[in-house]
Write a protein that holds these residues in place. Structure first.
Motif, PDB file in Angstrom:
ATOM      1  N   ASN A  45       0.678  12.482  -9.387  1.00 18.14           N
ATOM      2  CA  ASN A  45      -0.101  13.706  -9.205  1.00 18.14           C
ATOM      3  C   ASN A  45       0.730  14.891  -8.709  1.00 18.14           C
ATOM      4  O   ASN A  45       0.188  15.949  -8.410  1.00 18.14           O
ATOM      5  N   GLY A  46       2.025  14.696  -8.594  1.00 17.95           N
ATOM      6  CA  GLY A  46       2.875  15.781  -8.147  1.00 17.95           C
ATOM      7  C   GLY A  46       2.625  16.182  -6.711  1.00 17.95           C
ATOM      8  O   GLY A  46       2.777  17.358  -6.340  1.00 17.95           O
ATOM      9  N   ALA A  47       2.224  15.231  -5.888  1.00 15.10           N
ATOM     10  CA  ALA A  47       1.905  15.518  -4.488  1.00 15.10           C
ATOM     11  C   ALA A  47       3.081  15.207  -3.577  1.00 15.10           C
ATOM     12  O   ALA A  47       3.919  14.358  -3.885  1.00 15.10           O
ATOM     13  N   ALA A  48       3.122  15.904  -2.457  1.00 13.38           N
ATOM     14  CA  ALA A  48       4.125  15.565  -1.439  1.00 13.38           C
ATOM     15  C   ALA A  48       3.838  14.162  -0.921  1.00 13.38           C
ATOM     16  O   ALA A  48       2.679  13.729  -0.876  1.00 13.38           O
ATOM     17  N   TYR A  49       4.887  13.472  -0.538  1.00 11.59           N
ATOM     18  CA  TYR A  49       4.735  12.077  -0.085  1.00 11.59           C
ATOM     19  C   TYR A  49       5.299  11.923   1.323  1.00 11.59           C
ATOM     20  O   TYR A  49       6.497  12.109   1.553  1.00 11.59           O
ATOM     21  N   ILE A  50       4.433  11.648   2.260  1.00 11.49           N
ATOM     22  CA  ILE A  50       4.807  11.381   3.640  1.00 11.49           C
ATOM     23  C   ILE A  50       4.362   9.958   3.963  1.00 11.49           C
ATOM     24  O   ILE A  50       3.212   9.593   3.695  1.00 11.49           O
ATOM     25  N   SER A  51       5.252   9.150   4.507  1.00 12.28           N
ATOM     26  CA  SER A  51       4.877   7.776   4.835  1.00 12.28           C
ATOM     27  C   SER A  51       4.877   7.571   6.341  1.00 12.28           C
ATOM     28  O   SER A  51       5.486   8.338   7.092  1.00 12.28           O
ATOM     29  N   ALA A  52       4.181   6.546   6.766  1.00  7.52           N
ATOM     30  CA  ALA A  52       4.094   6.211   8.187  1.00  7.52           C
ATOM     31  C   ALA A  52       4.579   4.790   8.404  1.00  7.52           C
ATOM     32  O   ALA A  52       4.194   3.879   7.677  1.00  7.52           O
ATOM     33  N   PHE A  53       5.429   4.619   9.375  1.00  8.07           N
ATOM     34  CA  PHE A  53       5.963   3.295   9.713  1.00  8.07           C
ATOM     35  C   PHE A  53       5.468   2.984  11.113  1.00  8.07           C
ATOM     36  O   PHE A  53       5.965   3.536  12.096  1.00  8.07           O
ATOM     37  N   HIS A  54       4.460   2.138  11.199  1.00  4.79           N
ATOM     38  CA  HIS A  54       3.754   1.993  12.477  1.00  4.79           C
ATOM     39  C   HIS A  54       3.801   0.596  13.082  1.00  4.79           C
ATOM     40  O   HIS A  54       3.176   0.354  14.110  1.00  4.79           O
ATOM     41  N   THR A  55       4.534  -0.320  12.480  1.00  5.96           N
ATOM     42  CA  THR A  55       4.587  -1.687  13.012  1.00  5.96           C
ATOM     43  C   THR A  55       5.971  -2.276  12.800  1.00  5.96           C
ATOM     44  O   THR A  55       6.563  -2.094  11.729  1.00  5.96           O
ATOM     45  N   ASP A  56       6.471  -2.962  13.796  1.00  2.25           N
ATOM     46  CA  ASP A  56       7.740  -3.684  13.653  1.00  2.25           C
ATOM     47  C   ASP A  56       7.422  -5.041  13.031  1.00  2.25           C
ATOM     48  O   ASP A  56       7.121  -6.011  13.724  1.00  2.25           O
ATOM     49  N   PHE A  57       7.489  -5.102  11.702  1.00  3.62           N
ATOM     50  CA  PHE A  57       7.086  -6.312  10.994  1.00  3.62           C
ATOM     51  C   PHE A  57       8.031  -7.489  11.247  1.00  3.62           C
ATOM     52  O   PHE A  57       7.624  -8.642  11.157  1.00  3.62           O
ATOM     53  N   PHE A  96       0.835  -1.205   0.000  1.00  4.57           N
ATOM     54  CA  PHE A  96       0.000   0.000   0.000  1.00  4.57           C
ATOM     55  C   PHE A  96       0.870   1.257   0.000  1.00  4.57           C
ATOM     56  O   PHE A  96       0.502   2.280  -0.569  1.00  4.57           O
ATOM     57  N   GLY A  97       2.009   1.165   0.652  1.00  6.45           N
ATOM     58  CA  GLY A  97       2.946   2.286   0.618  1.00  6.45           C
ATOM     59  C   GLY A  97       3.478   2.526  -0.778  1.00  6.45           C
ATOM     60  O   GLY A  97       3.636   3.667  -1.215  1.00  6.45           O
ATOM     61  N   LEU A  98       3.758   1.441  -1.500  1.00  8.22           N
ATOM     62  CA  LEU A  98       4.237   1.562  -2.874  1.00  8.22           C
ATOM     63  C   LEU A  98       3.157   2.167  -3.771  1.00  8.22           C
ATOM     64  O   LEU A  98       3.451   2.991  -4.642  1.00  8.22           O
ATOM     65  N   LEU A  99       1.912   1.775  -3.545  1.00  9.09           N
ATOM     66  CA  LEU A  99       0.811   2.337  -4.322  1.00  9.09           C
ATOM     67  C   LEU A  99       0.658   3.830  -4.028  1.00  9.09           C
ATOM     68  O   LEU A  99       0.428   4.636  -4.936  1.00  9.09           O
ATOM     69  N   GLY A 100       0.807   4.187  -2.751  1.00  8.43           N
ATOM     70  CA  GLY A 100       0.743   5.602  -2.386  1.00  8.43           C
ATOM     71  C   GLY A 100       1.845   6.405  -3.045  1.00  8.43           C
ATOM     72  O   GLY A 100       1.622   7.530  -3.519  1.00  8.43           O
ATOM     73  N   ARG A 101       3.036   5.852  -3.094  1.00  9.41           N
ATOM     74  CA  ARG A 101       4.158   6.527  -3.749  1.00  9.41           C
ATOM     75  C   ARG A 101       3.873   6.738  -5.235  1.00  9.41           C
ATOM     76  O   ARG A 101       4.148   7.811  -5.791  1.00  9.41           O
ATOM     77  N   TYR A 102       3.286   5.735  -5.861  1.00 12.42           N
ATOM     78  CA  TYR A 102       2.948   5.826  -7.283  1.00 12.42           C
ATOM     79  C   TYR A 102       1.984   6.985  -7.533  1.00 12.42           C
ATOM     80  O   TYR A 102       2.180   7.807  -8.435  1.00 12.42           O
ATOM     81  N   HIS A 103       0.929   7.073  -6.722  1.00 13.46           N
ATOM     82  CA  HIS A 103      -0.070   8.120  -6.921  1.00 13.46           C
ATOM     83  C   HIS A 103       0.483   9.506  -6.569  1.00 13.46           C
ATOM     84  O   HIS A 103       0.130  10.501  -7.206  1.00 13.46           O
ATOM     85  N   ALA A 104       1.351   9.575  -5.557  1.00 11.00           N
ATOM     86  CA  ALA A 104       1.965  10.860  -5.218  1.00 11.00           C
ATOM     87  C   ALA A 104       2.805  11.384  -6.381  1.00 11.00           C
ATOM     88  O   ALA A 104       2.705  12.552  -6.763  1.00 11.00           O
ATOM     89  N   LYS A 105       3.625  10.498  -6.948  1.00 10.95           N
ATOM     90  CA  LYS A 105       4.477  10.899  -8.066  1.00 10.95           C
ATOM     91  C   LYS A 105       3.633  11.261  -9.290  1.00 10.95           C
ATOM     92  O   LYS A 105       3.914  12.252  -9.982  1.00 10.95           O
TER      93      LYS A 105
END
Length: 275
Positions: free
Chosen positions: A17-29, A6-15
């Motif tokens: 649409n020219g949007a800023a990209y902030i990610s969240a790392f919320h779990t120690d996988f 889902f993070g990769l998909l978010g990065r794709y859409h940010a790029k």
């Protein structure tokens, strides 16, 4: 954005649409992988997640974490900056009229995913040792059937299954204390929700919620090296006035923390919106 696909998909859409990209790392996988997979499977899972998360972190304007223990992890993954963020509350938890807690603890609740990392088997053990306390267990997950089977002879355990937000609040309001004895708990949002309802919480000392000193007055820390029953007996032995003060402090702390968190989110989003 959740790490991984889902993070990769978010990065794709940010790029795109020219949007800023902030990610969240919320779990120690990696810790979760040690619980759920054998060494061979774990190697492949961790390799994939590490590659995806490194790609995401390096391309983020900043990476958000809600547990300071994760800061070094995301820095090692290439994050250009890290923001330690709280979790805001859904307004319903603060707006709904409060129910005064009972003068003595008669009901204790757990709300969350019924899974190995939540240490829910310890709650059943505690219920067996404390027959005069009713344990309310809300949520669903892979361990639900086995937990119900182990508690089938106990009259002081009730399983509520998956809960709507309204039902979740009702379950908290019925209780005097919330339990969160997890092996892994990045933050512990349900503990903050319980505090907002004027209920203190007993939470594993490794949970990120303990990183915020202003919340300490509404929390009890649970060291997983000791039996849960011992920690509960200490709380049950406290004077009624002490528990009442703890409940009031929990509500006050949750309100203040929520206001602070919302301001922090606005500041971070404003800071990186044009980058």
């Amino acid at each position: 954005i959740t790490p991984g696909p889902f993070g990769l998909l978010g990065r794709y859409h940010a790029k795109r649409n020219g949007a800023a990209y902030i990610s969240a790392f919320h779990t120690d996988f990696e810790q979760l992988a040690r619980i759920y997979w054998n060494p061979v499977s774990r190697t492949f899972v961790n390799a994939y997640l590490n590659t995806a998360n490194r790609y995401i972190c390096k391309r983020s304007a900043t990476v958000l974490v809600n547990n300071s223990n994760l800061q070094k992890d995301v820095e090692n993954l290439g994050a250009p900056s890290v923001e330690i963020m709280g979790t805001p509350l859904q307004p319903l938890f603060l707006e709904k009229p409060l129910q005064s807690p009972p003068e003595r603890i008669e009901k204790i609740c757990f709300i969350g995913r019924l899974a190995p990392e939540k240490n829910t088997n310890r709650i059943i053990e505690a219920a067996r040792a404390l027959p005069d306390i009713h344990f309310l267990i809300g949520g669903d997950g892979p361990c639900r059937r086995s937990l119900q089977e182990s508690a089938q002879d106990l009259k002081n355990v009730t399983f509520s299954g998956w809960l709507t937000r309204e039902k979740l609040i009702q379950l908290i309001d019925q209780s005097s204390l919330l339990l969160l004895p997890s092996k892994i708990e990045t933050f512990g949002s349900v503990a903050l929700e319980a505090m907002a309802r004027g209920r203190p919480a007993l939470v594993s000392s490794n949970a990120g919620i303990h990183d915020w000193p202003q919340l300490a007055e509404g929390l009890f820390a649970y060291d997983q090296d000791r039996p849960l029953i011992d920690a509960l007996r200490e709380i049950l032995a406290l004077p009624a006035g002490t528990l009442q003060a703890k409940a009031e402090a929990a509500r006050t702390a949750a309100e203040a923390f929520n206001d602070q968190t919302i301001r922090q989110w606005v500041d971070v989003l404003t800071k990186y919106a044009d980058k």
